[in-house]
Design an enzyme around this catalytic site. Structure first.
Site, PDB file in Angstrom:
ATOM      1  N   GLY A 140     -38.297  11.665  -7.703  1.00  0.00           N
ATOM      2  CA  GLY A 140     -37.224  10.669  -7.711  1.00  0.00           C
ATOM      3  C   GLY A 140     -37.193  10.001  -9.075  1.00  0.00           C
ATOM      4  O   GLY A 140     -36.530  10.490  -9.999  1.00  0.00           O
ATOM      5  N   SER A 141     -37.978   8.928  -9.223  1.00  0.00           N
ATOM      6  CA  SER A 141     -38.057   8.264 -10.536  1.00  0.00           C
ATOM      7  C   SER A 141     -38.573   9.254 -11.579  1.00  0.00           C
ATOM      8  O   SER A 141     -38.119   9.259 -12.721  1.00  0.00           O
ATOM      9  CB  SER A 141     -39.002   7.056 -10.460  1.00  0.00           C
ATOM     10  OG  SER A 141     -38.522   6.138  -9.506  1.00  0.00           O
ATOM     11  N   GLY A 251     -23.743   6.837 -16.303  1.00  0.00           N
ATOM     12  CA  GLY A 251     -23.396   6.688 -14.889  1.00  0.00           C
ATOM     13  C   GLY A 251     -23.869   5.379 -14.291  1.00  0.00           C
ATOM     14  O   GLY A 251     -23.217   4.812 -13.414  1.00  0.00           O
ATOM     15  N   GLY A 348     -22.473 -18.319   8.641  1.00  0.00           N
ATOM     16  CA  GLY A 348     -23.273 -18.717   9.802  1.00  0.00           C
ATOM     17  C   GLY A 348     -23.499 -17.521  10.725  1.00  0.00           C
ATOM     18  O   GLY A 348     -23.598 -16.380  10.257  1.00  0.00           O
ATOM     19  N   GLU A 372     -29.627   6.005  -9.039  1.00  0.00           N
ATOM     20  CA  GLU A 372     -29.407   6.138 -10.501  1.00  0.00           C
ATOM     21  C   GLU A 372     -30.436   5.327 -11.289  1.00  0.00           C
ATOM     22  O   GLU A 372     -30.107   4.696 -12.293  1.00  0.00           O
ATOM     23  CB  GLU A 372     -27.964   5.816 -10.878  1.00  0.00           C
ATOM     24  CG  GLU A 372     -27.023   6.878 -10.307  1.00  0.00           C
ATOM     25  CD  GLU A 372     -25.735   7.050 -11.058  1.00  0.00           C
ATOM     26  OE1 GLU A 372     -25.708   6.832 -12.273  1.00  0.00           O
ATOM     27  OE2 GLU A 372     -24.753   7.431 -10.394  1.00  0.00           O
TER      28      GLU A 372
HETATM   29  C1  LIG Z   1     -27.955   6.517  -0.858  1.00  0.00           C
HETATM   30  C2  LIG Z   1     -28.581   7.322  -1.958  1.00  0.00           C
HETATM   31  C3  LIG Z   1     -27.784   8.199  -2.685  1.00  0.00           C
HETATM   32  C4  LIG Z   1     -28.375   8.983  -3.699  1.00  0.00           C
HETATM   33  N1  LIG Z   1     -27.581   9.897  -4.371  1.00  0.00           N
HETATM   34  C5  LIG Z   1     -28.178  10.757  -5.227  1.00  0.00           C
HETATM   35  C6  LIG Z   1     -27.434  11.837  -5.814  1.00  0.00           C
HETATM   36  O1  LIG Z   1     -26.208  11.970  -5.604  1.00  0.00           O
HETATM   37  N2  LIG Z   1     -28.071  12.724  -6.607  1.00  0.00           N
HETATM   38  C7  LIG Z   1     -29.408  12.627  -6.879  1.00  0.00           C
HETATM   39  O2  LIG Z   1     -29.922  13.467  -7.604  1.00  0.00           O
HETATM   40  N3  LIG Z   1     -30.160  11.614  -6.345  1.00  0.00           N
HETATM   41  C8  LIG Z   1     -29.581  10.690  -5.528  1.00  0.00           C
HETATM   42  N4  LIG Z   1     -30.322   9.673  -4.963  1.00  0.00           N
HETATM   43  C9  LIG Z   1     -31.763   9.596  -5.256  1.00  0.00           C
HETATM   44  C10 LIG Z   1     -32.136   8.381  -6.084  1.00  0.00           C
HETATM   45  O3  LIG Z   1     -31.711   8.547  -7.405  1.00  0.00           O
HETATM   46  C11 LIG Z   1     -33.653   8.166  -5.929  1.00  0.00           C
HETATM   47  O4  LIG Z   1     -33.864   7.694  -4.618  1.00  0.00           O
HETATM   48  C12 LIG Z   1     -34.188   7.196  -6.946  1.00  0.00           C
HETATM   49  O5  LIG Z   1     -34.166   7.740  -8.227  1.00  0.00           O
HETATM   50  C13 LIG Z   1     -35.624   6.752  -6.615  1.00  0.00           C
HETATM   51  O6  LIG Z   1     -36.448   7.844  -6.359  1.00  0.00           O
HETATM   52  P1  LIG Z   1     -37.350   7.868  -5.037  1.00  0.00           P
HETATM   53  O7  LIG Z   1     -36.480   7.556  -3.885  1.00  0.00           O
HETATM   54  O8  LIG Z   1     -38.089   9.152  -5.019  1.00  0.00           O
HETATM   55  O9  LIG Z   1     -38.360   6.664  -5.216  1.00  0.00           O
HETATM   56  P2  LIG Z   1     -39.752   6.700  -6.050  1.00  0.00           P
HETATM   57  O10 LIG Z   1     -39.515   7.285  -7.395  1.00  0.00           O
HETATM   58  O11 LIG Z   1     -40.813   7.271  -5.204  1.00  0.00           O
HETATM   59  O12 LIG Z   1     -40.003   5.132  -6.218  1.00  0.00           O
HETATM   60  C14 LIG Z   1     -40.566   4.311  -5.202  1.00  0.00           C
HETATM   61  C15 LIG Z   1     -40.907   2.957  -5.824  1.00  0.00           C
HETATM   62  O13 LIG Z   1     -41.888   3.128  -6.852  1.00  0.00           O
HETATM   63  C16 LIG Z   1     -41.422   2.556  -8.059  1.00  0.00           C
HETATM   64  N5  LIG Z   1     -41.898   3.327  -9.199  1.00  0.00           N
HETATM   65  C17 LIG Z   1     -41.948   4.683  -9.339  1.00  0.00           C
HETATM   66  N6  LIG Z   1     -42.446   5.010 -10.536  1.00  0.00           N
HETATM   67  C18 LIG Z   1     -42.702   3.848 -11.187  1.00  0.00           C
HETATM   68  C19 LIG Z   1     -43.228   3.511 -12.477  1.00  0.00           C
HETATM   69  N7  LIG Z   1     -43.550   4.449 -13.356  1.00  0.00           N
HETATM   70  N8  LIG Z   1     -43.366   2.193 -12.799  1.00  0.00           N
HETATM   71  C20 LIG Z   1     -43.017   1.240 -11.916  1.00  0.00           C
HETATM   72  N9  LIG Z   1     -42.523   1.484 -10.695  1.00  0.00           N
HETATM   73  C21 LIG Z   1     -42.362   2.777 -10.330  1.00  0.00           C
HETATM   74  C22 LIG Z   1     -39.902   2.593  -7.955  1.00  0.00           C
HETATM   75  O14 LIG Z   1     -39.295   1.629  -8.795  1.00  0.00           O
HETATM   76  C23 LIG Z   1     -39.681   2.303  -6.475  1.00  0.00           C
HETATM   77  O15 LIG Z   1     -39.710   0.920  -6.266  1.00  0.00           O
HETATM   78  C24 LIG Z   1     -29.758   8.850  -3.989  1.00  0.00           C
HETATM   79  C25 LIG Z   1     -30.532   7.936  -3.268  1.00  0.00           C
HETATM   80  C26 LIG Z   1     -29.964   7.186  -2.267  1.00  0.00           C
HETATM   81  C27 LIG Z   1     -30.837   6.233  -1.498  1.00  0.00           C
END
Ligand SMILES: Cc1cc2nc3c(=O)[nH]c(=O)nc-3n(C[C@H](O)[C@H](O)[C@H](O)COP(=O)(O)OP(=O)(O)OC[C@H]3O[C@@H](n4cnc5c(N)ncnc54)[C@H](O)[C@@H]3O)c2cc1C
Length: 388
Positions: A140-141, A251, A348, A372
């Site tokens: 994700g991140s 984006g 409320g 994003e």
């Molecule tokens: C409704 C929805 C629509 C989406 N649409 C798309 C899409 O169209 N295409 C697509 O590709 N993706 C999409 N996403 C995915 C989205 O981009 C990811 O959910 C997001 O990037 C976070 O990744 P993760 O969910 O794996 O969380 P993680 O990366 O696991 O993060 C979990 C927590 O850990 C924190 N964290 C992680 N690494 C660090 C660090 N190095 N330092 C500090 N904190 C950290 C994060 O800030 C977060 O609070 C969508 C997500 C949702 C919920």
């Protein structure tokens, strides 16, 4: 002697004639057509196909696509205005249009060959929804830790893997899929592919049951032995990380726009409500405690809007905008949460029910700090720019 005024800059919120026309058109459309359907779409977790068709008819699905390819031929700031106005009424519709314009169309505009532009941008402007498939269950991140593989077979490629969280997946006819051609090379193996929905081996998997923006489809995307030709590589092999970084940098200003629209929508409902609701023999809006909360919310929304507009205008004028985009997304998503929450307070008990739209906007606001790039990731970008 009085100093000579060499030139003045218009305020960020002063709109050109064309920008105002767009804003008004989208505002009327959202109020007349989306608002009456918004709660039902949320309950059904489905986008009304009629709304999607109208978005195409109004030219809102190819805002920056050049006119010769059937698009509206406008700029990024206009996309931001459109996403803001749609999200004021329904942030689920806002994100559909946002993904289409600010990441899918954008990736093709920046990285597509002339042939790819002619083939796909015309469709995206006319009748095809696009989706952007980067995230996976394990990445994700840390997006470039993705595991979806692309193997070269003959002069084409075979894709295998599973994508998660893909917005617009149910409606999409085109997916931009990020895969690695060589996991051992880390981010340098990432490559972007253009994959049509009807390609053998591609299927849309489980749809997420979400807290907010429920009418926006968010699904798994399954790729099993998906064969694509050499003409389906977007940009260069091994340069997909650039496609991802550059489109997402821009984006996220669109997500900022979604969040300011949402916050403004919640405040508009609340201003109407506090004028009408009476307690202690007076409208609750006549109490200073309520007025001050309204004033604080309006101020925060204006500050967030200035950040979003400034980032978008910097982008359109070719200036650096990376930190400003991250700040705009970070701040506006926090403002949207705070404002939507306070609006419920001012409604409320009624605010806690589905009788009024603020309950939905409160749920919709939460995703702004996640997709994003989470808020932590935005802070990382801002700090990196300051400390480099
Ligand atoms: C409704 C929805 C629509 C989406 N649409 C798309 C899409 O169209 N295409 C697509 O590709 N993706 C999409 N996403 C995915 C989205 O981009 C990811 O959910 C997001 O990037 C976070 O990744 P993760 O969910 O794996 O969380 P993680 O990366 O696991 O993060 C979990 C927590 O850990 C924190 N964290 C992680 N690494 C660090 C660090 N190095 N330092 C500090 N904190 C950290 C994060 O800030 C977060 O609070 C969508 C997500 C949702 C919920």
């Amino acid at each position: 002697m009085a100093p000579t005024l060499i030139g003045t800059h218009p305020a960020l919120t002063v709109l050109s004639e064309q920008e105002r026309m767009f804003q008004e058109t989208v505002r009327s459309f959202a109020t007349a057509e989306i608002a009456p359907k918004s709660m039902a779409m949320d309950a059904a977790q489905a986008m009304d196909p009629g709304i999607v068709a109208q978005l195409f008819e109004l030219g809102l699905m190819g805002i920056e696509v050049p006119e010769y390819l059937g698009g509206t031929g406008s700029d990024f700031f206009t996309s931001v205005l459109v996403v803001e106005e749609l999200s004021r009424v329904d942030p689920a519709v806002g994100v559909l249009v946002d993904v289409q314009n600010t990441v899918v169309v954008k990736a093709l505009l920046y990285w597509g060959s002339d042939e790819q532009k002619a083939r796909y941008l015309t469709r995206l402007a006319r009748d095809t929804v696009g989706a952007y498939a980067l995230s996976e269950a394990g990445s994700g991140s840390d997006a470039f830790a993705l595991a979806t593989r692309a193997r070269q077979v003959g002069d084409g490629w075979v894709l295998d893997g599973r994508k998660l969280w893909i917005s617009n997946a149910m409606e999409a006819g085109l997916f931009i899929v990020f895969a690695t051609v060589s996991p051992q090379d880390g981010y340098r193996g990432i490559t972007a592919f253009l994959v049509d929905k009807d390609t053998d081996g591609l299927s849309v998997g489980r749809k997420e049951d979400k807290l907010g923006i429920r009418a926006s489809s968010t699904c798994e995307l399954v790729l099993e032995n998906v064969r694509v030709g050499p003409g389906q590589v977007l940009g260069e092999v091994g340069k997909g990380y650039k496609v991802a970084i550059e489109t997402l940098n821009e984006g996220r200003i669109g997500i900022g726009a979604q969040m300011i629209g949402l916050a403004q929508g919640a405040l508009d409902h609340t201003v109407r409500y506090v004028r009408e609701r009476e307690q202690f023999g007076r409208s609750i809006g006549s109490f200073q405690g309520v007025q001050f909360q309204i004033a604080e919310m309006a101020t925060e929304i204006e500050a967030a809007r200035l950040l979003v507009y400034n980032a978008a205008r910097l982008k359109d004028s070719g200036e650096p905008f990376l930190a400003q985009a991250a700040m705009a997304k970070l701040y506006s998503s926090e403002v949207a949460q705070r404002v939507a929450s306070r609006c419920i307070d001012l409604f409320g008990g009624y605010g806690f029910t589905r009788d009024y739209p603020v309950e939905k906007l409160y749920r919709d606001a939460k995703v702004g700090t996640i997709y994003e790039g989470t808020s932590n990731m935005q802070k990382q970008t801002i700090a990196k720019m300051l400390l480099k």
